[in-house]
Design a protein around this motif. Structure first.
Motif, PDB file in Angstrom:
ATOM      1  N   UNK A   1      10.588  11.847 -10.143  1.00 48.41           N
ATOM      2  CA  UNK A   1      10.586  12.805 -11.248  1.00 48.41           C
ATOM      3  C   UNK A   1      11.979  13.252 -11.633  1.00 48.41           C
ATOM      4  N   UNK A   2      12.886  12.290 -11.772  1.00 49.72           N
ATOM      5  CA  UNK A   2      14.266  12.601 -12.153  1.00 49.72           C
ATOM      6  C   UNK A   2      14.326  13.104 -13.587  1.00 49.72           C
ATOM      7  N   UNK A   3      15.369  13.881 -13.916  1.00 50.52           N
ATOM      8  CA  UNK A   3      15.419  14.489 -15.247  1.00 50.52           C
ATOM      9  C   UNK A   3      16.531  13.915 -16.112  1.00 50.52           C
ATOM     10  N   UNK A   4      17.242  12.911 -15.626  1.00 52.04           N
ATOM     11  CA  UNK A   4      18.415  12.467 -16.372  1.00 52.04           C
ATOM     12  C   UNK A   4      18.062  11.362 -17.367  1.00 52.04           C
ATOM     13  N   UNK A   5      18.582  11.481 -18.543  1.00 49.24           N
ATOM     14  CA  UNK A   5      18.273  10.527 -19.613  1.00 49.24           C
ATOM     15  C   UNK A   5      18.930   9.178 -19.338  1.00 49.24           C
ATOM     16  N   UNK A   6      18.301   8.169 -19.867  1.00 50.40           N
ATOM     17  CA  UNK A   6      18.740   6.786 -19.674  1.00 50.40           C
ATOM     18  C   UNK A   6      20.237   6.605 -19.953  1.00 50.40           C
ATOM     19  N   UNK A   7      20.681   7.158 -21.080  1.00 51.32           N
ATOM     20  CA  UNK A   7      22.088   7.038 -21.473  1.00 51.32           C
ATOM     21  C   UNK A   7      23.022   7.508 -20.360  1.00 51.32           C
TER      22      UNK A   7
ATOM     23  N   UNK B   1       0.834  -1.193   0.000  1.00 53.30           N
ATOM     24  CA  UNK B   1       0.000   0.000   0.000  1.00 53.30           C
ATOM     25  C   UNK B   1       0.878   1.256   0.000  1.00 53.30           C
ATOM     26  N   UNK B   2       2.137   1.118   0.367  1.00 53.59           N
ATOM     27  CA  UNK B   2       3.062   2.251   0.294  1.00 53.59           C
ATOM     28  C   UNK B   2       3.965   2.017  -0.912  1.00 53.59           C
ATOM     29  N   UNK B   3       3.658   2.625  -2.046  1.00 55.69           N
ATOM     30  CA  UNK B   3       4.507   2.411  -3.214  1.00 55.69           C
ATOM     31  C   UNK B   3       5.708   3.337  -3.164  1.00 55.69           C
ATOM     32  N   UNK B   4       6.770   2.893  -3.798  1.00 56.33           N
ATOM     33  CA  UNK B   4       8.016   3.663  -3.874  1.00 56.33           C
ATOM     34  C   UNK B   4       8.501   4.193  -2.531  1.00 56.33           C
ATOM     35  N   UNK B   5       8.669   3.341  -1.554  1.00 55.75           N
ATOM     36  CA  UNK B   5       9.187   3.845  -0.270  1.00 55.75           C
ATOM     37  C   UNK B   5      10.593   4.426  -0.407  1.00 55.75           C
TER      38      UNK B   5
ATOM     39  N   UNK C   1      13.511   3.095 -11.763  1.00 51.22           N
ATOM     40  CA  UNK C   1      12.317   3.127 -10.914  1.00 51.22           C
ATOM     41  C   UNK C   1      12.335   4.348  -9.990  1.00 51.22           C
ATOM     42  N   UNK C   2      13.467   4.535  -9.323  1.00 53.46           N
ATOM     43  CA  UNK C   2      13.537   5.663  -8.388  1.00 53.46           C
ATOM     44  C   UNK C   2      13.448   6.980  -9.146  1.00 53.46           C
ATOM     45  N   UNK C   3      14.103   7.038 -10.302  1.00 60.57           N
ATOM     46  CA  UNK C   3      14.041   8.243 -11.142  1.00 60.57           C
ATOM     47  C   UNK C   3      12.599   8.590 -11.485  1.00 60.57           C
ATOM     48  N   UNK C   4      11.850   7.577 -11.855  1.00 63.11           N
ATOM     49  CA  UNK C   4      10.451   7.795 -12.201  1.00 63.11           C
ATOM     50  C   UNK C   4       9.671   8.283 -10.973  1.00 63.11           C
ATOM     51  N   UNK C   5       9.944   7.633  -9.851  1.00 62.67           N
ATOM     52  CA  UNK C   5       9.193   7.971  -8.637  1.00 62.67           C
ATOM     53  C   UNK C   5       9.428   9.409  -8.181  1.00 62.67           C
TER      54      UNK C   5
ATOM     55  N   UNK D   1      21.798  12.022  -7.125  1.00 64.62           N
ATOM     56  CA  UNK D   1      22.403  12.576  -8.350  1.00 64.62           C
ATOM     57  C   UNK D   1      22.398  11.605  -9.533  1.00 64.62           C
ATOM     58  N   UNK D   2      22.246  10.348  -9.262  1.00 63.06           N
ATOM     59  CA  UNK D   2      22.198   9.362 -10.338  1.00 63.06           C
ATOM     60  C   UNK D   2      21.112   9.715 -11.361  1.00 63.06           C
ATOM     61  N   UNK D   3      20.001  10.209 -10.859  1.00 64.40           N
ATOM     62  CA  UNK D   3      18.867  10.443 -11.750  1.00 64.40           C
ATOM     63  C   UNK D   3      18.363  11.881 -11.714  1.00 64.40           C
ATOM     64  N   UNK D   4      19.009  12.701 -10.891  1.00 63.66           N
ATOM     65  CA  UNK D   4      18.518  14.070 -10.730  1.00 63.66           C
ATOM     66  C   UNK D   4      19.580  15.077 -11.111  1.00 63.66           C
ATOM     67  N   UNK D   5      19.125  16.117 -11.782  1.00 61.03           N
ATOM     68  CA  UNK D   5      20.014  17.250 -11.983  1.00 61.03           C
ATOM     69  C   UNK D   5      19.898  18.089 -10.727  1.00 61.03           C
TER      70      UNK D   5
END
Ligand SMILES: *[C@@H]1O[C@H](CO)[C@@H](O)[C@H](O)[C@H]1NC(C)=O
Ligand SMILES: *[C@@H]1O[C@H](CO)[C@@H](O)[C@H](O)[C@H]1NC(C)=O
Ligand SMILES: *[C@@H]1O[C@H](CO)[C@@H](O)[C@H](O)[C@H]1NC(C)=O
Ligand SMILES: *[C@@H]1O[C@H](CO)[C@@H](O)[C@H](O)[C@H]1NC(C)=O
Ligand SMILES: *[C@@H]1O[C@H](CO)[C@@H](O)[C@H](O)[C@H]1NC(C)=O
Ligand SMILES: *[C@@H]1O[C@H](CO)[C@@H](O)[C@H](O)[C@H]1NC(C)=O
Ligand SMILES: *[C@@H]1O[C@H](CO)[C@@H](O)[C@H](O)[C@H]1NC(C)=O
Ligand SMILES: [Zn+2]
Length: 724
Positions: free
Chosen positions: A245-251, A114-118, A239-243, A130-134
């Motif tokens: 709202x990360x801005x970094x491209x897959x590459x 019931x708690x998604x993306x903890x 997954x975490x990037x999506x949760x 920083x992996x997925x966020x600017x």
């Protein structure tokens, strides 16, 4: 009141055993069913003792071996699961109720889902990923050592290095702080390969990671498939990037992982305190925090802004240990961190948190995690087993297992058994002293220290005494917060508690400190504390608890002797009676010892394992073989004395008391190993069970006497090796 009535059923348990001299019905000794009586005991005693075992115990699906240890582990898993899944009684200790609440939160994945993306809470807590966020450098504060220290303290997860209390080998009343490179390991959820340590099993998965995938499937060295951990990291980052709202491209994420992988390998390659450490090297590895700060400043100048006193102050925040400039630590792997960018280090730390927490996260993360372990060919457990194992600490330091042990000792254990086991330990210590009296290769001065060493051994048996005192038990756990709905958070808090408990031992030394789970089916000798450890788990049939003492001496007695003897093997001889590292054997005694080890190396080196077309590695297994041989001899001596003291000699229709001792010893080691298991054992310190039995008994003239083995039989060779 559910679950409480069971408490009253403790009677009915087997009373502490006494030898009897009347003939015993063979049906009363269940282990006799493993025997293959068509085999000549003088030809192959293991086959005689265990020839029928594999017919009774085929290897369970997905396992690679079955033996007395795995059988007992499964039984304990069921018993403890019953404890954890039953309802609370009002009068139960609060700590037991906490353990049950944690179990419920863990096993009912519906709650968790019931708690998604903890993971979002982690990112918020750590202020970005920083992996997925600017992250605008102006807005974010730099991620430094103190932040890493906070994370270690809060999550109880080893990061760049693990922090633990480790014996000061130069001062028996002190423990130091130890920083050591941790193989990127994840506790529980999987069953390690038997015969491999947990860490070794995980390492196996990491061996491929980034090794020749250049690094992650791109570029010249690209491989068509990614290593499992690469896949795990990519999916997790996505997954975490999506949760969040990360801005970094897959590459670019892939590139970030790549860089992190390189950093991780560097961490991973930095080693441990080796078994062959000398006092000089050990001393050169330890340093006060004040010195360490100076050292860091001198070598890294402004590149590293770390104040170790402050950093470790944060790690130790929950442990009750005060950290100051004179706190000492063992250090090893610090340069590497300063050579990498803070973002890389932070990505690494975050990923470790996600990895450790994954089995307690939501459905999506669990699926990513399960895929990873399946790709490694490691066995995934049922949710129920995973949650139980986590709460009984089947791996690593004890935490909530003491609360479970409270109920276990009420339901399944008779405290008289502790008295009996302790008496056996005392008998075995006495036996070892008699051996010392008898042997001729050791000089008197060395013998005198050996006597002091065996007398000064600390015995840890069953479970800590506070376990059976509700008040003390609840006090022990009073700071552990368990929330019914928050499995992710519970997991974090339990880990943090476990870590704080272990490192609370820094800057002092309590040799009786319990750092093992009571539910580990194993026994230990701890060199720096000159301590032998027998968790309550191993004080169970088949090892212990027979109503025939002669059988108990054949099994747990030999195990106790084995652990005592470790105090006097090639490594044990380097530690004195207080666990201080110093050579207390004379040069002559050491030479005589080494000379005698040659016999064992020749003997075991001849043992062939046809299933894998290999020989036993006799030098690798030397210490264990010495302990096995000493243990069985010492225990045989003890039981003979007991029998003459009490003038009772149990026997059955077919076997004498002496024969029953050896049969008990043999059947304790019955196993049904797959070839994979035998192969894995080849890199470990123990010989295969068959040779642990036959190797020991063919060195014992008492065995050949008991079975009337002729001088030309395989189990009665002319050359017999003996140290103790
Ligand atoms: C001894 O234990 C066996 C089971 O292990 C049992 O069948 C037998 O009755 C016991 N004997 C006594 C005298 O307690
Ligand atoms: C017992 O040993 C005999 C002789 O080696 C062998 O023929 C027989 O198959 C064995 N029985 C079992 C059950 O393994
Ligand atoms: C040994 O350690 C204890 C506890 O930390 C300390 O009080 C004592 O001074 C130390 N002894 C020596 C010789 O360093
Ligand atoms: C200790 O063992 C390692 C290998 O494990 C070896 O490289 C090193 O030389 C050994 N040191 C000593 C002092 O024997
Ligand atoms: C439990 O421990 C407390 C505190 O040491 C003590 O006062 C109490 O008597 C103990 N209870 C039992 C039943 O031993
Ligand atoms: C080495 O051990 C053998 C027996 O194993 C013995 O005959 C020989 O005298 C020993 N040598 C030394 C130098 O102790
Ligand atoms: C046996 O183990 C030792 C390490 O103690 C290792 O150096 C050696 O290569 C091994 N021998 C074989 C045949 O694997
Ligand atoms: Zn051992």
């Amino acid at each position: 009141m559910n679950g409480f009535c069971v408490l009253l059923l403790v009677v009915g348990l087997t009373a502490a055993g006494l030898a009897r001299d009347e003939e015993i019905d063979e049906d009363e000794i269940p282990e006799l069913q493993y025997l293959n009586r068509s085999v000549d005991p003088c030809d192959d005693f293991y086959e005689f003792s265990c020839g029928n075992f594999k017919n009774i115990y085929p290897i369970p699906d997905g396992d690679i071996t079955v033996d007395q240890f795995t059988i007992l582990e499964k039984k304990l898993l069921d018993l403890t699961n019953e404890i954890l899944s039953s309802g609370d009684a009002e009068e139960d200790p609060v700590s037991l109720k906490k353990a049950r609440a944690a179990y419920k939160a863990c096993v009912n994945v519906g709650y968790t889902d019931t708690i998604t993306d903890p993971e979002i809470t982690v990112v918020e807590d750590e202020q970005g990923f920083p992996m997925v966020q600017l992250i605008d450098p102006k807005e974010s504060k730099p991620f430094g050592w103190n932040d890493i220290g906070d994370a270690v303290g809060k999550y109880g997860i080893p990061m760049i290095f693990s922090v633990e209390a480790y014996a000061d080998l130069a001062n028996s009343s002190n423990n130091l702080i130890r920083l050591f490179a941790d193989p990127i390991s994840n506790p529980t959820m999987i069953r390690p390969y038997e015969g491999m340590s947990y860490e070794q099993a995980i390492e196996k998965g990491f061996q491929d990671f980034g090794k020749e995938v250049g690094m992650l499937g791109r570029g010249e060295n690209a491989r068509s498939t990614l290593a499992p951990f690469d896949i795990f990291l990519r999916k997790m980052a996505t997954k975490v990037g999506r949760a969040i709202g990360g801005q970094i491209a897959e590459e670019e994420i892939i590139e970030n992982i790549d860089v992190m992988a390189n950093f991780m390998r560097g961490v991973y390659q930095r080693g441990y305190i080796p078994d062959n450490v000398t006092l000089e090297t050990f001393t050169s590895m330890s340093i006060t925090l004040e010195q360490l700060n100076k050292w860091t400043k001198k070598h890294f100048g402004d590149k590293v802004e770390i104040d170790w006193i402050e950093y470790l102050g944060r790690v130790f925040a929950n442990s009750g240990v005060a950290i100051d400039k004179d706190s000492r630590l063992i250090y090893g792997i610090l340069n590497w961190v300063s050579m990498n960018r803070p973002e890389t280090v932070k990505n690494f730390v975050m990923m470790r948190i996600f990895l450790y927490m994954a089995p307690d996260s939501d459905a999506e993360t669990r699926a990513i995690f399960e895929e990873y372990y399946k790709a490694l060919n490691l066995k995934l457990e049922s949710r129920k087993d995973y949650c139980t194992r986590k709460l009984i600490d089947s791996v690593g330091t004890a935490s909530l297992s003491f609360a479970v042990a409270y109920e276990y000792q009420l339901r399944h254990f008779n405290v008289n058994q502790l008295t009996k086991a302790l008496q056996m330990v005392r008998d075995l210590q006495a036996s070892y002293k008699e051996v010392l009296d008898e042997i001729t290769w050791m000089d008197d001065a060395s013998k005198a220290v050996a006597v002091r060493k065996v007398e000064n051994m600390v015995t840890i048996l069953g479970y800590p005494s506070f376990v059976s005192n509700k008040t003390l038990l609840d006090k022990f756990y009073e700071n552990v917060r368990i929330c019914k709905w928050d499995n992710y958070g519970n997991s974090k808090r339990i880990r943090a508690f476990k870590q704080a408990y272990q490192i609370s031992q820094v800057a002092k030394r309590d040799r009786t400190f319990w750092d093992k789970s009571p539910f580990e089916v194993n026994a230990y000798y701890n060199r720096p504390n000159n301590k032998i450890i027998f968790p309550v788990a191993v004080l169970n049939p088949v090892f212990f608890g027979s109503n025939l003492s002669v059988l108990d001496y054949g099994r747990i007695g030999s195990v106790i002797g084995h652990e005592i003897t470790h105090g006097f093997d090639a490594q044990g001889q380097m530690y004195d009676q207080d666990g201080i590292m110093q050579q207390w054997w004379s040069t002559e005694t050491r030479a005589a010892f080494t000379n005698r080890t040659r016999c064992f190396i020749e003997q075991y080196g001849k043992y062939y394992i046809p299933e894998i077309d290999a020989y036993v590695n006799a030098s690798l297994t030397l210490n264990e073989n010495i302990a096995d041989n000493g243990g069985a001899r010492e225990s045989y001596r003890a039981v003979k004395k007991l029998m003459s003291r009490s003038d009772v000699r149990p026997k059955t229709k077919s076997f004498t008391a002496e024969q029953l001792f050896f049969i008990a010893f043999g059947t304790m080691w019955c196993n049904n190993p797959s070839n994979d298991y035998l192969l894995a054992m080849q890199t470990g310190s123990h010989a295969p069970s068959k040779w642990r039995v036959n190797g020991v008994l063919s060195n014992m003239e008492q065995f050949s006497e008991a079975f009337g083995c002729s001088a030309d039989s395989k189990m009665n060779p002319a050359t017999k090796c003996r140290l103790w």
